[in-house]
Design an enzyme around this catalytic site. Structure first.
Site, PDB file in Angstrom:
ATOM      1  N   HIS A 165      75.674 105.034 -13.607  1.00 28.07           N
ATOM      2  CA  HIS A 165      76.186 104.002 -12.708  1.00 28.07           C
ATOM      3  C   HIS A 165      75.420 102.702 -12.907  1.00 28.07           C
ATOM      4  O   HIS A 165      74.197 102.718 -13.029  1.00 28.07           O
ATOM      5  CB  HIS A 165      76.058 104.451 -11.257  1.00 28.07           C
ATOM      6  N   GLU A 216      85.662 102.825 -12.235  1.00 30.21           N
ATOM      7  CA  GLU A 216      85.150 104.098 -12.728  1.00 30.21           C
ATOM      8  C   GLU A 216      85.304 104.247 -14.231  1.00 30.21           C
ATOM      9  O   GLU A 216      86.359 103.932 -14.802  1.00 30.21           O
ATOM     10  CB  GLU A 216      85.892 105.256 -12.062  1.00 30.21           C
TER      11      GLU A 216
HETATM   12  O1  ZDP Z   1      81.391 109.535 -14.375  1.00 30.72           O
HETATM   13  C1  ZDP Z   1      82.604 109.425 -14.485  1.00 30.72           C
HETATM   14  O2  ZDP Z   1      83.202 109.394 -15.587  1.00 30.72           O
HETATM   15  C2  ZDP Z   1      83.413 109.360 -13.221  1.00 30.72           C
HETATM   16  N1  ZDP Z   1      84.620 108.617 -13.449  1.00 30.72           N
HETATM   17  C3  ZDP Z   1      83.670 110.760 -12.811  1.00 30.72           C
HETATM   18  C4  ZDP Z   1      84.387 110.865 -11.526  1.00 30.72           C
HETATM   19  C5  ZDP Z   1      83.469 110.514 -10.427  1.00 30.72           C
HETATM   20  C6  ZDP Z   1      84.106 110.671  -9.069  1.00 30.72           C
HETATM   21  N2  ZDP Z   1      84.996 109.589  -8.810  1.00 30.72           N
HETATM   22  C7  ZDP Z   1      83.082 110.726  -7.978  1.00 30.72           C
HETATM   23  O3  ZDP Z   1      83.523 110.768  -6.833  1.00 30.72           O
HETATM   24  O4  ZDP Z   1      81.908 110.779  -8.242  1.00 30.72           O
HETATM   25  C8  ZDP Z   1      84.939 111.883  -8.995  1.00 30.72           C
END
Ligand code: ZDP
Length: 288
Positions: A165, A216
């Site tokens: 992140h 995301e």
């Molecule tokens: O790390 C990624 O590729 C995310 N897109 C995975 C999904 C994360 C999610 N939206 C969350 O709630 O953490 C399901």
């Protein structure tokens, strides 16, 4: 296999297709293209991701999460609550469920408040070293460091909750005014992120409240991201903006995050099943 039952569920608007891998084998499928096909909102069912419920050798169950672009993620916060809800409401698990993920075993506790099921997940300790997140070009922790994105410089704080992140605090304007579909993919694909990244823009409302919008990795703009909410609070604490217990307001709803003294981050929120359906595997995703 000609047809297949599925469940459509969401965690505060972050939606998933859940497939039962306890009674079905998916060995004949390429899961990545199956996810792309089923998550497509016109030719498929439509969702941010595909979740498989699988047996586990080392926990109660195993969860796999495939993003709508077909990429597999290590962990997902809203998804694991939907996963636990799937098991709990079918009597396949009790109030304490251990779930094997690519980011390790996560413990989920099921509770009730005002007739609504709530799920508290131990999301584990945040990973903060650049080399482990991974973030390239930085040494040690990445807290309020500059990143040049196509000539625009952002102050970033990077956190992994098993998945990467990049958190950006918005000081000069409301977070709703951020051109997320423009800047989101530019940061997701930036060379600083060898495994790409999820991107959170955060407005601090108070010492215990944050407003977050998320782009995301592998899914684009979603209404909520659980791991992203955890990463935003951790980044907020590291920058001295918020306390360790905080409510994160996302477009789809709110999550309660508690970064406890044991070092782990605990996320609490709801999960809802919307419908159960039957897929016709011969026609789904065929154009025309
Ligand atoms: O790390 C990624 O590729 C995310 N897109 C995975 C999904 C994360 C999610 N939206 C969350 O709630 O953490 C399901």
């Amino acid at each position: 296999m000609k047809s297949l039952e599925f469940v459509k569920a969401h965690g505060i608007g972050n939606d998933f297709i859940i497939l039962d891998g306890l009674h079905n084998s998916f060995s004949e499928f390429d899961l990545s293209s199956l996810a792309v096909c089923l998550c497509e909102r016109h030719f498929g069912i439509g969702a941010d991701g595909l979740i498989l419920v699988l047996p586990s050798e080392c926990a109660d169950y195993r969860m796999r999460i495939i993003n709508s672009d077909g990429s597999e993620a290590e962990m997902c916060g809203n998804g694991i609550r939907c996963f636990a809800n799937y098991l709990y409401t079918r009597g396949l698990a009790g109030n304490f469920i251990s779930v094997e993920t690519l980011a390790g075993i996560k413990d989920v506790q099921v509770s009730k408040s005002q007739d609504q099921l709530l799920f508290t997940v131990n999301m584990g300790a945040p990973i903060l070293e650049a080399v482990d997140i991974p973030v390239a070009g930085y040494v040690g922790k990445v807290i309020n460091q500059s990143l040049n994105v196509h000539g625009v410089v952002y102050d970033i704080t990077c956190v992994s909750m098993g998945n990467p992140h990049c958190v950006i605090f918005v000081q000069d304007k409301p977070v709703d005014e951020i051109a997320l579909s423009d800047v989101g993919p530019k940061i997701e694909m930036h060379s600083a992120f060898p495994k790409k990244t999820n991107v959170e823009f955060v407005e601090i409302l108070s010492k215990h409240e944050l407003k977050v919008r998320v782009w995301e990795r592998g899914a684009g703009i979603t209404l909520a991201c659980g791991t992203g909410a955890c990463a935003s609070v951790v980044a907020g604490v590291l920058n001295g903006y918020v306390e360790r217990q905080a409510t994160v307001h996302l477009p789809g709803g709110a999550l309660y995050i508690d970064w406890r003294d044991d070092g782990d981050v605990y996320m609490t929120g709801p999960a809802k099943e919307v419908f159960v359906g039957k897929l016709n595997l011969e026609t789904v995703c065929s154009k025309g």
